[in-house]
Design a protein around this motif. Structure first.
Motif, PDB file in Angstrom:
ATOM      1  N   LEU A  85      -0.326   4.267   7.285  1.00 23.46           N
ATOM      2  CA  LEU A  85       0.211   5.273   7.074  1.00 23.46           C
ATOM      3  C   LEU A  85       2.202   5.205   6.560  1.00 23.46           C
ATOM      4  O   LEU A  85       2.420   6.534   5.844  1.00 23.46           O
ATOM      5  CB  LEU A  85       0.639   6.489   8.129  1.00 23.46           C
ATOM      6  CG  LEU A  85      -0.759   6.664   9.624  1.00 23.46           C
ATOM      7  CD1 LEU A  85       0.380   7.811  10.716  1.00 23.46           C
ATOM      8  CD2 LEU A  85      -0.694   8.143   8.637  1.00 23.46           C
ATOM      9  N   SER A  86       2.579   4.515   6.494  1.00 24.16           N
ATOM     10  CA  SER A  86       3.853   4.171   5.910  1.00 24.16           C
ATOM     11  C   SER A  86       3.583   3.901   4.647  1.00 24.16           C
ATOM     12  O   SER A  86       4.560   3.563   3.917  1.00 24.16           O
ATOM     13  CB  SER A  86       4.391   2.866   6.865  1.00 24.16           C
ATOM     14  OG  SER A  86       4.183   1.408   6.678  1.00 24.16           O
ATOM     15  N   GLU A  87       2.695   2.917   4.074  1.00 25.26           N
ATOM     16  CA  GLU A  87       2.125   2.619   2.853  1.00 25.26           C
ATOM     17  C   GLU A  87       1.924   3.627   2.116  1.00 25.26           C
ATOM     18  O   GLU A  87       1.838   3.455   0.636  1.00 25.26           O
ATOM     19  CB  GLU A  87       1.496   1.425   3.046  1.00 25.26           C
ATOM     20  CG  GLU A  87       1.904   0.720   3.206  1.00 25.26           C
ATOM     21  CD  GLU A  87       1.339  -1.033   3.772  1.00 25.26           C
ATOM     22  OE1 GLU A  87      -0.191  -0.652   3.406  1.00 25.26           O
ATOM     23  OE2 GLU A  87       1.212  -2.260   4.403  1.00 25.26           O
ATOM     24  N   VAL A  88       1.134   4.818   2.502  1.00 21.05           N
ATOM     25  CA  VAL A  88       0.538   5.709   1.924  1.00 21.05           C
ATOM     26  C   VAL A  88       1.690   5.956   0.976  1.00 21.05           C
ATOM     27  O   VAL A  88       3.025   6.718   0.748  1.00 21.05           O
ATOM     28  CB  VAL A  88      -0.258   7.467   2.768  1.00 21.05           C
ATOM     29  CG1 VAL A  88      -0.194   8.676   1.647  1.00 21.05           C
ATOM     30  CG2 VAL A  88      -0.856   6.982   3.208  1.00 21.05           C
ATOM     31  N   GLY A  89       1.129   6.593  -0.316  1.00 20.01           N
ATOM     32  CA  GLY A  89       2.240   6.652  -0.950  1.00 20.01           C
ATOM     33  C   GLY A  89       3.788   5.758  -1.817  1.00 20.01           C
ATOM     34  O   GLY A  89       4.790   6.442  -2.154  1.00 20.01           O
ATOM     35  N   ASN A  90       3.403   5.124  -1.652  1.00 22.93           N
ATOM     36  CA  ASN A  90       5.066   4.113  -1.470  1.00 22.93           C
ATOM     37  C   ASN A  90       4.894   3.713  -2.185  1.00 22.93           C
ATOM     38  O   ASN A  90       5.954   2.494  -3.686  1.00 22.93           O
ATOM     39  CB  ASN A  90       4.958   2.900  -0.271  1.00 22.93           C
ATOM     40  CG  ASN A  90       4.134   1.783  -0.899  1.00 22.93           C
ATOM     41  OD1 ASN A  90       2.872   1.795  -1.631  1.00 22.93           O
ATOM     42  ND2 ASN A  90       3.405   1.055   0.026  1.00 22.93           N
ATOM     43  N   GLY A  91       3.888   3.639  -3.717  1.00 21.60           N
ATOM     44  CA  GLY A  91       4.176   3.388  -4.977  1.00 21.60           C
ATOM     45  C   GLY A  91       3.983   2.200  -5.448  1.00 21.60           C
ATOM     46  O   GLY A  91       4.152   1.560  -6.387  1.00 21.60           O
ATOM     47  N   LYS A  92       2.776   1.518  -4.704  1.00 19.96           N
ATOM     48  CA  LYS A  92       2.516  -0.076  -4.835  1.00 19.96           C
ATOM     49  C   LYS A  92       1.015  -0.108  -5.005  1.00 19.96           C
ATOM     50  O   LYS A  92       0.761  -1.584  -4.786  1.00 19.96           O
ATOM     51  CB  LYS A  92       3.703  -1.031  -3.721  1.00 19.96           C
ATOM     52  CG  LYS A  92       4.894  -1.053  -3.791  1.00 19.96           C
ATOM     53  CD  LYS A  92       5.370  -2.411  -1.959  1.00 19.96           C
ATOM     54  CE  LYS A  92       6.867  -1.808  -2.248  1.00 19.96           C
ATOM     55  NZ  LYS A  92       7.679  -2.383  -1.218  1.00 19.96           N
ATOM     56  N   GLN A  93       0.777   0.833  -4.655  1.00 18.58           N
ATOM     57  CA  GLN A  93      -1.109   0.626  -4.184  1.00 18.58           C
ATOM     58  C   GLN A  93      -1.588   1.418  -5.366  1.00 18.58           C
ATOM     59  O   GLN A  93      -0.630   2.465  -5.944  1.00 18.58           O
ATOM     60  CB  GLN A  93      -1.547   0.711  -3.239  1.00 18.58           C
ATOM     61  CG  GLN A  93      -0.780   0.787  -1.305  1.00 18.58           C
ATOM     62  CD  GLN A  93      -1.506   1.461  -0.338  1.00 18.58           C
ATOM     63  OE1 GLN A  93      -2.538   0.794   0.149  1.00 18.58           O
ATOM     64  NE2 GLN A  93      -1.048   2.098   0.161  1.00 18.58           N
ATOM     65  N   GLY A  94      -2.115   0.706  -6.317  1.00 17.27           N
ATOM     66  CA  GLY A  94      -2.779   1.370  -7.347  1.00 17.27           C
ATOM     67  C   GLY A  94      -4.145   2.291  -7.147  1.00 17.27           C
ATOM     68  O   GLY A  94      -3.983   3.680  -7.586  1.00 17.27           O
ATOM     69  N   VAL A  95      -4.817   2.177  -6.246  1.00 10.97           N
ATOM     70  CA  VAL A  95      -5.902   3.146  -4.908  1.00 10.97           C
ATOM     71  C   VAL A  95      -5.541   2.829  -4.333  1.00 10.97           C
ATOM     72  O   VAL A  95      -5.572   1.856  -3.769  1.00 10.97           O
ATOM     73  CB  VAL A  95      -7.494   1.935  -5.896  1.00 10.97           C
ATOM     74  CG1 VAL A  95      -7.351   0.910  -5.193  1.00 10.97           C
ATOM     75  CG2 VAL A  95      -8.254   3.261  -5.513  1.00 10.97           C
ATOM     76  N   ALA A  96      -6.078   4.385  -3.243  1.00 11.36           N
ATOM     77  CA  ALA A  96      -5.708   3.831  -1.495  1.00 11.36           C
ATOM     78  C   ALA A  96      -6.665   5.185  -0.986  1.00 11.36           C
ATOM     79  O   ALA A  96      -6.967   6.359  -2.223  1.00 11.36           O
ATOM     80  CB  ALA A  96      -4.347   4.329  -0.951  1.00 11.36           C
ATOM     81  N   TRP A  97      -6.990   5.437  -0.231  1.00  7.34           N
ATOM     82  CA  TRP A  97      -7.435   6.548   0.359  1.00  7.34           C
ATOM     83  C   TRP A  97      -6.234   7.513   1.043  1.00  7.34           C
ATOM     84  O   TRP A  97      -5.346   7.249   1.577  1.00  7.34           O
ATOM     85  CB  TRP A  97      -8.260   6.290   1.613  1.00  7.34           C
ATOM     86  CG  TRP A  97      -9.490   5.590   1.205  1.00  7.34           C
ATOM     87  CD1 TRP A  97      -9.769   3.657   0.998  1.00  7.34           C
ATOM     88  CD2 TRP A  97     -10.730   6.171   1.015  1.00  7.34           C
ATOM     89  NE1 TRP A  97     -11.294   3.663   1.152  1.00  7.34           N
ATOM     90  CE2 TRP A  97     -12.135   4.830   0.848  1.00  7.34           C
ATOM     91  CE3 TRP A  97     -11.242   7.147   1.100  1.00  7.34           C
ATOM     92  CZ2 TRP A  97     -13.192   4.944   0.404  1.00  7.34           C
ATOM     93  CZ3 TRP A  97     -12.502   7.551   0.567  1.00  7.34           C
ATOM     94  CH2 TRP A  97     -13.449   6.587   0.228  1.00  7.34           C
ATOM     95  N   MET A  98      -7.530   9.196   0.846  1.00  8.85           N
ATOM     96  CA  MET A  98      -6.736   9.538   1.213  1.00  8.85           C
ATOM     97  C   MET A  98      -6.882  10.565   2.506  1.00  8.85           C
ATOM     98  O   MET A  98      -8.474  10.829   1.722  1.00  8.85           O
ATOM     99  CB  MET A  98      -5.809  11.041   0.237  1.00  8.85           C
ATOM    100  CG  MET A  98      -5.554  12.251   0.510  1.00  8.85           C
ATOM    101  SD  MET A  98      -3.647  12.231   1.746  1.00  8.85           S
ATOM    102  CE  MET A  98      -3.036  10.958   1.378  1.00  8.85           C
ATOM    103  N   ILE A  99      -6.544  10.779   3.841  1.00  7.23           N
ATOM    104  CA  ILE A  99      -7.732  10.993   4.799  1.00  7.23           C
ATOM    105  C   ILE A  99      -6.534  12.796   5.366  1.00  7.23           C
ATOM    106  O   ILE A  99      -5.760  11.974   5.959  1.00  7.23           O
ATOM    107  CB  ILE A  99      -7.679   9.881   5.837  1.00  7.23           C
ATOM    108  CG1 ILE A  99      -8.553   9.132   5.126  1.00  7.23           C
ATOM    109  CG2 ILE A  99      -8.721  10.730   6.698  1.00  7.23           C
ATOM    110  CD1 ILE A  99      -8.778   7.790   6.556  1.00  7.23           C
ATOM    111  N   TYR A 100      -7.116  13.206   5.175  1.00  7.38           N
ATOM    112  CA  TYR A 100      -6.044  14.577   5.544  1.00  7.38           C
ATOM    113  C   TYR A 100      -6.719  15.569   6.282  1.00  7.38           C
ATOM    114  O   TYR A 100      -8.489  16.355   5.581  1.00  7.38           O
ATOM    115  CB  TYR A 100      -5.987  15.385   4.284  1.00  7.38           C
ATOM    116  CG  TYR A 100      -4.768  16.883   4.183  1.00  7.38           C
ATOM    117  CD1 TYR A 100      -3.535  16.188   3.363  1.00  7.38           C
ATOM    118  CD2 TYR A 100      -5.000  17.592   5.533  1.00  7.38           C
ATOM    119  CE1 TYR A 100      -2.141  17.048   3.476  1.00  7.38           C
ATOM    120  CE2 TYR A 100      -3.434  18.375   4.952  1.00  7.38           C
ATOM    121  CZ  TYR A 100      -2.794  18.266   4.700  1.00  7.38           C
ATOM    122  OH  TYR A 100      -1.245  18.909   4.817  1.00  7.38           O
TER     123      TYR A 100
END
Length: 547
Positions: free
Chosen positions: A430-445
């Motif tokens: 959660l703390s890393e979502v949208g942190n600008g360091k991950q090129g690809v990530a999961w969104m679970i909403y």
């Protein structure tokens, strides 16, 4: 950024319990099952007839540490609170906003909202509800320190809350917001209690020792965070309640233990049925019923992180993930391939609750289907034609997402792309979502309100870093997304969502994977009335009936 992360926590933590029911698949992508009992049933125990259950015992995979949604805003908290606390408005099982503690409301400009308060309402402590109690509940909900769970639903556009009559409250907004009545419901940001009780309970508000006071159809009589909560029908409830006399919810987090309790008759029903064991939950006349929970699962690409600034790299990833295989092989059909971001069930609020019409609208928005040859071609055209290495994380408690991640890694491996899949604690994720360091990530909403564009109101807030999980910048999309709240024409709102979603998919900022489903098990002879996508935000206990 702090506001964004708090919002992510609220939205992502909500579906944990439901996601567990989707996530425990053992087959890989593309696998199939010949066991029809393991396939989802949209009918299950649904019925239009039946008699009231005297005492209902139900199991939940999620425990709660407090009865107060103000403090802890997980899906299990919302589900429980739907029985004992109310807002100014509520929703029915289809998501329609309906009167609750406000008999009616009006606005001439969508900025000044006047709510006429229902008179003669009793609280569970025997006192009469006052307008002052509601104003205090609203102010408490807006306070981020007193209500870390709910304050996200009271954004900066709320200007002031005033008592403008003995039985009237006026809420003034800084900008017009046509969907505002939803925000003062108990599926969003308001759970009314007694001001006196809240002040006297202090930090023990919602605890096992003080319990909680509301106006809902049920009154909490016992709460043990380690095991259960018990409720009884509130005899002075202002509305109708033809549900059970008592309701007991047992917190049984381990799947096999919960199944055993169900099979031995210790509970009559259970939320959170794991998809791989539907047949075990369906023995001896028991039934499993599936329904859309409107959850969105997809990949997010951050253009600010190389090499995902290259659209060909992003498209290679999108083409390489077999979304249909994920739904069929991993979720066992308890999901639907996502062709957009907001699900048809969510968008149906703008299509006269016609889900099929909404599904038709989102059918051709440009989401990329699995095609490994096209993935190869895209990578060849990219700045990383010889391949590269990246990391993809997923949160603990979402093994289906982990399996989908591994399937993607296997698909990309022959192309020279190494994806290091890592499971990390939910709090870290959660703390890393949208942190600008991950090129690809999961969104679970998982949306908690019937606002049709709840998911895209954030994902398409294309104002740059911190405004959305992809840190995406697109001035036109951002302006159009902001405009939606000021409009009254639902067709116009929907068209903006469709157009801006299409833009996001064309740029491959987001790659939708699937929309989720949840499942409920009921013992032989126990039926379910009115079960629908917003069911757990209503007096759901009254929908269990003897057949």
């Amino acid at each position: 950024m702090a506001t964004t992360q708090r919002n992510v926590f609220k939205k992502v933590i909500a579906p944990v319990a439901l996601a567990l029911s989707l996530a425990l698949a053992v087959a890989g992508c593309g696998a199939s099952s010949n066991n029809n009992a393991n396939q989802p049933s949209e009918t299950g125990a649904k019925t239009t007839t039946g008699t009231a259950v005297k005492d209902l015992k139900i199991a939940s995979a999620s425990a709660v540490s407090t009865l107060s949604v103000n403090q802890e805003a997980g899906s299990a908290n919302y589900q429980l609170a739907a029985l004992y606390q109310e807002g100014l408005t509520g929703v029915d099982a289809t998501g329609k906003v309906v009167p609750a503690l406000a008999e009616k409301w009006s606005s001439t400009d969508n900025k000044t909202w006047v709510f006429d308060i229902r008179q003669g309402v009793k609280l569970h402590d025997g006192s009469s509800l006052t307008t002052d109690d509601i104003v205090d509940s609203i102010n408490t909900a807006r306070d981020s320190k007193l209500s870390p769970g709910l304050s996200v639903y009271w954004p900066d556009y709320v200007d002031k809350v005033e008592k403008t009559g003995e039985w009237q409250i006026t809420i003034t907004l800084k900008t017009p917001q046509t969907e505002f009545p939803t925000q003062v419901s108990n599926v969003a940001g308001l759970f009314v209690t007694s001001k006196k009780f809240r002040e006297e309970a202090g930090s023990d508000y919602g605890s096992a020792s003080k319990l909680i006071v509301g106006t809902g159809p049920y009154q909490v009589t016992e709460f043990d965070p380690s095991s259960h909560v018990t409720l009884k029908k509130f005899k002075d409830y202002w509305g109708e309640n033809d549900g059970p006399d008592t309701v007991r919810v047992d917190f049984i987090t381990e799947d096999s233990t919960r199944l055993l309790a169900f099979q031995e008759g210790k509970v009559d029903a259970s939320f959170n049925v794991p998809v791989t064991s539907v047949s075990q939950w369906s023995k001896d006349g028991a039934k499993v019923t599936a329904y859309s929970d409107r959850s969105y699962y997809g990949l997010t690409f951050d253009q600010g992180v190389k090499p995902f600034d290259d659209i060909h790299v992003r498209k290679a990833f999108s083409y390489a993930l077999d979304k249909a295989g994920v739904v069929k092989g991993i979720l066992k059909g308890y999901g639907e391939v996502a062709t957009g971001i907001d699900s048809p069930e969510q968008l149906a609020g703008w299509t006269d609750n016609d889900k099929d019409k909404a599904a038709e609208k989102v059918k051709n928005l440009g989401a990329l289907d699995y095609d490994i040859d096209k993935a190869k071609e895209e990578l060849k055209q990219s700045s990383q034609a010889s391949g590269f290495k990246t990391t993809l994380t997923y949160p603990t408690g979402y093994p289906a997402v982990g399996k989908a991640s591994l399937a993607l890694a296997e698909s990309l491996k022959p192309l020279g792309v190494t994806v290091d899949v890592k499971e990390i604690p939910l709090e870290q994720w959660l703390s890393e979502v949208g942190n600008g360091k991950q090129g690809v990530a999961w969104m679970i909403y998982n949306p908690t309100t019937p606002q049709p564009n709840e998911v895209t109101s954030w994902l398409l807030a294309a104002g740059g870093a911190g405004a959305n999980p992809a840190n995406w910048t697109d001035a036109d999309v951002a302006a159009q997304t902001d405009k939606i709240g000021t409009l009254t024409d639902t067709d116009e709102k929907l068209q903006i969502v469709l157009d801006t979603t299409k833009t996001a998919l064309e740029q491959d900022i987001y790659s939708p994977v699937y929309w989720g489903k949840a499942a409920v098990a009921t013992k032989k002879g126990l039926g379910l009335k009115n079960i629908d996508t917003f069911w757990l935000g209503t007096n759901w206990a009254a929908d269990f009936v003897e057949q």
